[in-house]
Write a protein that holds these residues in place. Structure first.
Motif, PDB file in Angstrom:
ATOM      1  N   UNK A  71      42.005  43.173  54.902  1.00  0.00           N
ATOM      2  CA  UNK A  71      41.427  42.145  55.755  1.00  0.00           C
ATOM      3  C   UNK A  71      41.630  40.720  55.245  1.00  0.00           C
ATOM      4  N   UNK A  72      41.968  40.587  53.986  1.00  0.00           N
ATOM      5  CA  UNK A  72      41.967  39.274  53.340  1.00  0.00           C
ATOM      6  C   UNK A  72      43.380  38.828  52.974  1.00  0.00           C
ATOM      7  N   UNK A  73      43.697  37.602  53.363  1.00  0.00           N
ATOM      8  CA  UNK A  73      45.010  37.045  53.045  1.00  0.00           C
ATOM      9  C   UNK A  73      45.087  36.624  51.581  1.00  0.00           C
ATOM     10  N   UNK A  74      43.951  36.427  50.958  1.00  0.00           N
ATOM     11  CA  UNK A  74      43.885  36.038  49.556  1.00  0.00           C
ATOM     12  C   UNK A  74      42.620  36.655  48.960  1.00  0.00           C
ATOM     13  N   UNK A  75      42.668  36.939  47.665  1.00  0.00           N
ATOM     14  CA  UNK A  75      41.504  37.487  46.966  1.00  0.00           C
ATOM     15  C   UNK A  75      41.246  36.644  45.733  1.00  0.00           C
ATOM     16  N   UNK A  76      39.994  36.236  45.572  1.00  0.00           N
ATOM     17  CA  UNK A  76      39.545  35.502  44.389  1.00  0.00           C
ATOM     18  C   UNK A  76      38.529  36.362  43.656  1.00  0.00           C
ATOM     19  N   UNK A  77      38.613  36.370  42.337  1.00  0.00           N
ATOM     20  CA  UNK A  77      37.661  37.142  41.538  1.00  0.00           C
ATOM     21  C   UNK A  77      36.772  36.172  40.790  1.00  0.00           C
ATOM     22  N   UNK A  78      35.495  36.196  41.136  1.00  0.00           N
ATOM     23  CA  UNK A  78      34.512  35.363  40.451  1.00  0.00           C
ATOM     24  C   UNK A  78      34.169  36.037  39.134  1.00  0.00           C
ATOM     25  N   UNK A  79      34.620  35.422  38.038  1.00  0.00           N
ATOM     26  CA  UNK A  79      34.398  36.030  36.737  1.00  0.00           C
ATOM     27  C   UNK A  79      34.623  35.009  35.631  1.00  0.00           C
ATOM     28  N   UNK A  80      33.887  35.174  34.562  1.00  0.00           N
ATOM     29  CA  UNK A  80      34.102  34.379  33.362  1.00  0.00           C
ATOM     30  C   UNK A  80      34.853  35.194  32.317  1.00  0.00           C
ATOM     31  N   UNK A  81      35.394  36.339  32.723  1.00  0.00           N
ATOM     32  CA  UNK A  81      36.093  37.245  31.817  1.00  0.00           C
ATOM     33  C   UNK A  81      37.583  37.269  32.164  1.00  0.00           C
ATOM     34  N   UNK A  82      38.422  36.790  31.282  1.00  0.00           N
ATOM     35  CA  UNK A  82      39.863  36.743  31.559  1.00  0.00           C
ATOM     36  C   UNK A  82      40.461  38.135  31.743  1.00  0.00           C
ATOM     37  N   UNK A  83      39.838  39.154  31.147  1.00  0.00           N
ATOM     38  CA  UNK A  83      40.381  40.515  31.276  1.00  0.00           C
ATOM     39  C   UNK A  83      40.343  41.016  32.721  1.00  0.00           C
ATOM     40  N   UNK A  84      39.552  40.382  33.571  1.00  0.00           N
ATOM     41  CA  UNK A  84      39.515  40.767  34.984  1.00  0.00           C
ATOM     42  C   UNK A  84      40.765  40.294  35.719  1.00  0.00           C
ATOM     43  N   UNK A  85      41.587  39.483  35.076  1.00  0.00           N
ATOM     44  CA  UNK A  85      42.815  39.004  35.688  1.00  0.00           C
ATOM     45  C   UNK A  85      43.964  39.975  35.607  1.00  0.00           C
ATOM     46  N   UNK A  86      43.770  41.108  34.960  1.00  0.00           N
ATOM     47  CA  UNK A  86      44.878  42.047  34.766  1.00  0.00           C
ATOM     48  C   UNK A  86      45.375  42.685  36.066  1.00  0.00           C
ATOM     49  N   UNK A  87      44.665  42.491  37.145  1.00  0.00           N
ATOM     50  CA  UNK A  87      45.087  43.071  38.418  1.00  0.00           C
ATOM     51  C   UNK A  87      45.910  42.087  39.252  1.00  0.00           C
ATOM     52  N   UNK A  88      46.143  40.892  38.712  1.00  0.00           N
ATOM     53  CA  UNK A  88      47.034  39.944  39.357  1.00  0.00           C
ATOM     54  C   UNK A  88      46.398  38.972  40.330  1.00  0.00           C
ATOM     55  N   UNK A  89      45.090  38.929  40.396  1.00  0.00           N
ATOM     56  CA  UNK A  89      44.413  38.002  41.299  1.00  0.00           C
ATOM     57  C   UNK A  89      43.801  36.857  40.502  1.00  0.00           C
ATOM     58  N   UNK A  90      43.631  35.735  41.172  1.00  0.00           N
ATOM     59  CA  UNK A  90      43.121  34.531  40.512  1.00  0.00           C
ATOM     60  C   UNK A  90      41.665  34.720  40.090  1.00  0.00           C
ATOM     61  N   UNK A  91      41.408  34.398  38.833  1.00  0.00           N
ATOM     62  CA  UNK A  91      40.042  34.444  38.296  1.00  0.00           C
ATOM     63  C   UNK A  91      39.433  33.051  38.444  1.00  0.00           C
ATOM     64  N   UNK A  92      38.250  32.992  39.015  1.00  0.00           N
ATOM     65  CA  UNK A  92      37.538  31.730  39.194  1.00  0.00           C
ATOM     66  C   UNK A  92      36.291  31.755  38.318  1.00  0.00           C
ATOM     67  N   UNK A  93      36.274  30.990  37.223  1.00  0.00           N
ATOM     68  CA  UNK A  93      35.073  30.936  36.386  1.00  0.00           C
ATOM     69  C   UNK A  93      33.994  30.091  37.070  1.00  0.00           C
ATOM     70  N   UNK A  94      32.765  30.314  36.675  1.00  0.00           N
ATOM     71  CA  UNK A  94      31.650  29.555  37.239  1.00  0.00           C
ATOM     72  C   UNK A  94      31.777  28.080  36.867  1.00  0.00           C
ATOM     73  N   UNK A  95      31.712  27.217  37.886  1.00  0.00           N
ATOM     74  CA  UNK A  95      31.689  25.777  37.639  1.00  0.00           C
ATOM     75  C   UNK A  95      30.352  25.365  37.036  1.00  0.00           C
ATOM     76  N   UNK A  96      29.300  26.034  37.495  1.00  0.00           N
ATOM     77  CA  UNK A  96      27.953  25.790  36.987  1.00  0.00           C
ATOM     78  C   UNK A  96      27.481  27.114  36.405  1.00  0.00           C
ATOM     79  N   UNK A  97      27.215  27.140  35.137  1.00  0.00           N
ATOM     80  CA  UNK A  97      26.911  28.387  34.415  1.00  0.00           C
ATOM     81  C   UNK A  97      25.482  28.883  34.668  1.00  0.00           C
ATOM     82  N   UNK A  98      25.319  30.192  34.496  1.00  0.00           N
ATOM     83  CA  UNK A  98      24.012  30.867  34.514  1.00  0.00           C
ATOM     84  C   UNK A  98      23.240  30.698  35.818  1.00  0.00           C
ATOM     85  N   UNK A  99      23.951  30.814  36.934  1.00  0.00           N
ATOM     86  CA  UNK A  99      23.313  30.684  38.249  1.00  0.00           C
ATOM     87  C   UNK A  99      23.404  31.966  39.058  1.00  0.00           C
TER      88      UNK A  99
END
Length: 183
Positions: A41-69
């Protein structure tokens, strides 16, 4: 309509005791499962994560701009990076969401800020559709220290879609895996 999939996988997994996103269920990690739910269903996938190891599937990892929310911070950061108006948000531990339900949610999007399921057991803000229009309200809530997803849904133009029939058809559809016993 173009849609971005936002997978929330940046949680601390304290109740699980290990990174939930990388737990295997039926031969796939929960993160791979969430990607598979989004892909049709999605033309693009973003992964909300502060863990770089979640990038191993080839999708962009987006770290939290504002932490602990919590999830609200992850949604905010990903909506800021999304190139589409509508975004399907799913928590990585929502392992039993059916593809036809995603299609149903997409069909409910109109001139709104969000579309969220509601059923006899409550609302589901982490298996929902969010429009980029909601960014200003999310930022306001983050600035005020209000991180409650239900407060967000109540403060923006949200359409609650009755999903009880989906729960009856697929009893685990909104179940999530929080503890080792849940697997």
């Amino acid at each position: 309509m173009q849609i971005t999939g936002i997978i929330l996988s940046g949680g601390q997994s304290t109740r699980m005791g290990t990174d939930k996103a990388l737990i295997r269920v039926n031969g796939k990690t929960l993160l791979e499962n969430a990607i598979a739910i989004c892909k049709p269903f999605c033309s693009n996938i973003l992964i909300s994560s502060n863990h770089t190891k979640h990038g191993k599937f080839g999708y962009k990892i987006i770290p939290d701009e504002i932490k602990n929310c919590g999830p609200l911070g992850g949604i905010y950061s990903c909506l800021n990076q999304s190139e589409t108006d509508w975004n399907f948000v799913i928590s990585v531990d929502a392992a039993f969401v059916e593809p036809e339900f995603v299609s149903f949610m997409i069909s409910e999007t109109v001139d709104l800020d969000a579309v969220a399921p509601i059923h006899n057991f409550g609302k589901e803000p982490l298996v929902a559709m969010y429009h980029k229009n909601s960014l200003a309200e999310i930022k306001k809530m983050l600035d005020l220290g209000d991180f409650k997803m239900h407060n967000l849904l109540n403060s923006i133009n949200t359409k609650y879609v009755d999903s009880q029939i989906w729960v009856e058809r697929y009893p685990k559809i909104f179940g999530n895996l929080n503890h080792p016993d849940d697997i």
